[in-house]
Scaffold this active site. Structure first.
Site, short mmCIF file in Angstrom:
data_model
loop_
_atom_site.label_atom_id
_atom_site.label_comp_id
_atom_site.label_asym_id
_atom_site.label_seq_id
_atom_site.Cartn_x
_atom_site.Cartn_y
_atom_site.Cartn_z
N ASP A 1 33.91 49.06 34.20
CA ASP A 1 34.89 48.29 33.43
C ASP A 1 35.17 47.00 34.18
O ASP A 1 35.38 47.00 35.39
CB ASP A 1 36.18 49.08 33.27
CG ASP A 1 37.20 48.30 32.44
OD1 ASP A 1 36.99 48.19 31.22
OD2 ASP A 1 38.17 47.78 33.02
N ASP B 1 42.02 50.73 33.63
CA ASP B 1 40.63 50.34 33.86
C ASP B 1 39.76 51.56 34.16
O ASP B 1 38.61 51.66 33.75
CB ASP B 1 40.52 49.34 35.01
CG ASP B 1 41.29 48.06 34.71
OD1 ASP B 1 41.39 47.69 33.53
OD2 ASP B 1 41.80 47.44 35.67
N GLU C 1 30.28 47.46 28.94
CA GLU C 1 30.65 47.11 27.57
C GLU C 1 29.98 45.80 27.20
O GLU C 1 29.53 45.06 28.07
CB GLU C 1 32.16 46.97 27.37
CG GLU C 1 32.99 46.94 28.59
CD GLU C 1 34.44 46.59 28.32
OE1 GLU C 1 34.97 46.93 27.26
OE2 GLU C 1 35.01 45.95 29.20
#
Ligand SMILES: [Zn+2]
Length: 493
Positions: free
Chosen positions: A227, A416, A329
């Site tokens: 993340d 996170d 991501e």
């Protein structure tokens, strides 16, 4: 210029070094960049004139075959037309390398092609406008593809056509070593000036890669999620599918210092006499102090960017080496930009997005080197909003919530870390690699099983950027384009 195809077993990479040119060399750089601009603008005017002429003739009712012929705007066509004009429009042309004019014409050919394709609907993305004239303030750059391009063995000089031996500000050993042991070949060199006035050379290099045996790959956790956060104390959070946080990388002090200095300079500039007078809403001549502050801002920006890049390089190398599958991501996946508002928060989010883009790019080639795999979560995958405890979603989570508190299962977890765990679980199906279970590893979410992680089964799909797969090679072309043509990077910035 035809797109260069990277041969198998090689990757194209850019090596960029800051230069310490002599004043005479700076004059030569400027002359070459000016020559590029002259060729670009001269031929842009010619193309425009021919288009306008044809347009006018059409309105007179001339048939298509009676019109003034259009100018051929391929690079070869532009070069030919330029060569027939240069004696008149630029009688001094012989003072600069032909590569300088080629730089300008190449940029123009690309610009015209993009515009033309965009107009016909053959180009994805934002509409591209007609190329504009380059001004004295446009970024100066010139690209060399032929002639003597060399990195000297003393590791502190490079040699370029017409420019000769130029001192580098930093050591060139990373590239020099590769060239000496025969695993790298220089394709081209681009010399350009950044916003702080420093000159750089970027070598585009073909590097032979022997994929290292995954000896040190897999020493760490096999599957991790990454993340990328907005807070300085958690730039990058790495977690495993079973919910352990294995790494948390914070911004180094030097980065926060550089950013604080940047903000201070920007405040100072705001107090000085700038090019715009807010009282009368007119342009004005900026003060010398304002100009000086602007130069400092440029240097501070460059410094902060260099520090950030260094952090990201170290982090991605460690990730690609330690783990087999790394899940990241895609851009703005958290979909929380709208939750911003405060200027600073918006700025941080933009920085995090930029960092994420760089991380993905670095991982895409570093995983190739080390034989690991990077998996990109679908951009709608709700990594932040999903509870890693029960799989339920919390749609109203905002950026300000540093803790994820689940009303359903009562879990309380760092935001996170929660996102990183969710991403890691997405990668679990890639654990065995492509030789695995035969379930088609292009979609990680489809076979995540009925184990209660419902949210992930909804719409999430992933893209594998595999060591051997085609995905990797096409992605890599993109990378080459982005790092190789330094001019496009500069215009975007
Ligand atoms: Zn929960």
């Amino acid at each position: 210029m035809a797109r260069f195809q990277v041969p198998d077993g090689s990757t194209a990479q850019a090596y960029k070094f800051a230069l310490d040119p002599t004043p005479a060399q700076v004059r030569t750089f400027r002359s070459h960049a000016g020559a590029a601009r002259k060729a670009h603008n001269t031929m842009l005017a010619a193309v425009k004139a021919a288009l306008d002429q044809r347009h006018a003739e059409r309105t007179y009712g001339l048939a298509e075959d009676e019109l003034t012929p259009a100018l051929n705007w391929s690079l070869a066509g532009l070069r030919k037309a330029w060569n027939s004009r240069k004696h008149v429009v630029a009688p001094w042309w012989a003072e600069n390398s032909k590569e300088a004019y080629n730089t300008g014409l190449d940029a123009l050919a690309r610009g015209l092609e993009a515009w033309s394709k965009s107009r016909k609907g053959q180009r994805a993305g934002k509409a591209v406008g007609f190329p504009r004239y380059k001004t004295a303030r446009s970024r100066r750059s010139v690209r060399f593809t032929t002639g003597t391009i060399r990195v000297e063995t003393d590791r502190h000089h490079v040699t370029l056509p017409r420019l000769g031996r130029i001192r580098t500000h930093e050591s060139t050993r990373k590239l020099a070593r590769r060239i000496e042991n025969g695993t790298a070949r220089i394709l081209s060199a681009t010399v350009s000036e950044d916003s702080s006035g420093r000159w750089h050379v970027a070598f585009q290099v073909l590097v032979q890669r022997t994929v290292e045996v995954p000896g040190h790959v897999g020493l760490g956790e096999p599957v991790v999620g990454v993340d990328v956060g907005v807070k300085a104390d958690s730039l990058i959070v790495v977690a495993t599918p079973d919910g352990r946080e294995v790494d948390r990388i914070s911004a180094p002090k030097s980065l926060s210092a550089a950013q604080a200095r940047l903000r201070a300079l920007q405040r100072r500039a705001a107090r000085q006499r700038g090019p715009y007078d807010p009282a009368t809403k007119t342009k004005q001549t900026p003060s010398n102090r304002w100009r000086k502050t602007q130069r400092r801002i440029g240097r501070a920006h460059a410094h902060a960017a260099a520090v950030r890049l260094d952090v990201l390089h170290k982090a991605t190398t460690a990730l690609a080496r330690r783990h087999r599958v790394i899940v990241v991501e895609t851009l703005n996946a958290s979909g929380m930009r709208s939750a911003g508002g405060a200027y600073k928060r918006g700025l941080n989010r933009a920085l995090a997005d930029a960092a994420l883009a760089q991380i993905r790019r670095m991982l895409s080639y570093k995983t190739r080197w080390y034989g690991s795999t990077v998996v990109e979560a679908d951009r709608f995958f709700p990594s932040s909003k999903t509870c890693s405890g029960c799989g339920r979603r919390k749609p109203n989570l905002t950026l300000a919530d540093r803790m994820y508190v689940c009303e359903h299962c009562g879990v309380m977890i760092d935001r996170d870390r929660n996102a990183a765990i969710n991403l890691a679980r997405l990668g679990e199906t890639h654990r065995t690699g492509d030789t695995g279970t035969g379930t088609g590893s292009s979609s990680a979410a489809t076979d995540s099983g009925g184990d209660g992680r419902g949210a992930m089964q909804e719409s999430a799909t992933t893209r594998v950027v595999d060591a051997a797969g085609e995905e990797a090679s096409t992605r890599h072309d993109n990378t080459v384009g982005r790092t190789g043509t330094a001019s496009s990077e500069g215009e975007a910035a």
